[in-house]
Motif scaffolding. Sequence first.
Motif, PDB file in Angstrom:
ATOM      1  N   TYR A   1       0.837  -1.208   0.000  1.00 40.13           N
ATOM      2  CA  TYR A   1       0.000   0.000   0.000  1.00 40.13           C
ATOM      3  C   TYR A   1       0.870   1.256   0.000  1.00 40.13           C
ATOM      4  O   TYR A   1       0.602   2.218  -0.739  1.00 40.13           O
TER       5      TYR A   1
ATOM      6  N   ILE B   1       1.009   4.111  -2.903  1.00 39.12           N
ATOM      7  CA  ILE B   1       0.786   5.534  -2.641  1.00 39.12           C
ATOM      8  C   ILE B   1       1.953   6.365  -3.179  1.00 39.12           C
ATOM      9  O   ILE B   1       1.774   7.467  -3.730  1.00 39.12           O
TER      10      ILE B   1
ATOM     11  N   THR C   1      -6.372   0.581  -4.276  1.00 35.58           N
ATOM     12  CA  THR C   1      -5.971   1.988  -4.300  1.00 35.58           C
ATOM     13  C   THR C   1      -5.527   2.418  -5.692  1.00 35.58           C
ATOM     14  O   THR C   1      -5.866   3.509  -6.169  1.00 35.58           O
TER      15      THR C   1
END
Length: 231
Positions: free
Chosen positions: A134, A138, A219
Motif C-alpha cells: 500500500y 501511494i 488503491t
Amino acid sequence: GDRIKIGRNSYRVVGRTHKAVSSGGDPMIYMDLDEAQELQFLFSNEQIRNDRARGGNAASIDTVNAFALQLAEGHNSATIAQEIARWKHQQVYTAEEQGEILTKNLIERSAKQIGMFTVILLIVSSVIISLIIYTMTIGKMKEIAILKLIGASNFTITKMIAQQSLLLGILAFIGGNVFAHASADYFPKTIILIPADALKLMVVVIIVSILASLSGIRTALRIDPASAIGG
C-alpha cells in the motif's frame, strides 16, 4: 569410546543413535537398567541431607517406570495385556494404545499450538506485506496515473502490483528457509526440516502475498488518470 559425566558417574559411549529424541524433541541416551536406576535415584549429598532434615526417606533404587514386552509370534497382545492386568495388577498398554496416547496427549496438542502460532504469524506477515504494498502504491500514484493516461489497462496495473507483493513473499520465504536450515543445529531441541512441508509453506506464502496485494490494487485502480496532468 568417549566418556560423559552424568550425575555422579562417568559413562563410556558404546554406540551412537541418529536423531533419537523424546516426543518433546529432547535428546535421549540408552543405558542398562541398573545404571538408569542409579542415575535417577542416587541424589547428591546435599539433597540427601536436605531430605533427611525434612524427615523424608530416600527413594528406593529398585523402582522401575515401565517394562517393555515383545511377544513371540502367534500370541495376541490384547489377551496378554488382559491377563497381566488381571493377575499382576499392572496397567498395560498395547503398542496401538501407546501410539494413540502419544498422539492424542502430546503430538496432537503440540501440533495445535504450533498451528495456531503459525496462523498468527501468517496473519501478521500478510498485514506487513499489505502495508508495504500500500505504501509503495501511494508513492507511485503519479506513475500509475500516467500509465492509465497512456492506455494501460487495469489488468496490467493489477498484475504489476501483485507481482511486487509476490516477489516480497518469495524473497521472505527464501530468507526464512535459509535461516531455518542454518540455525536448526543450534536449537536445544532437535528440529527436523521436511522438504514437503517447505513446499506447502511456499504455496501458503504465495496465497498470502496475493491476498496482501489487494489493498494496493484497490488503491491503484481508484487513481484518476487526469491527476497525471495536474503535476
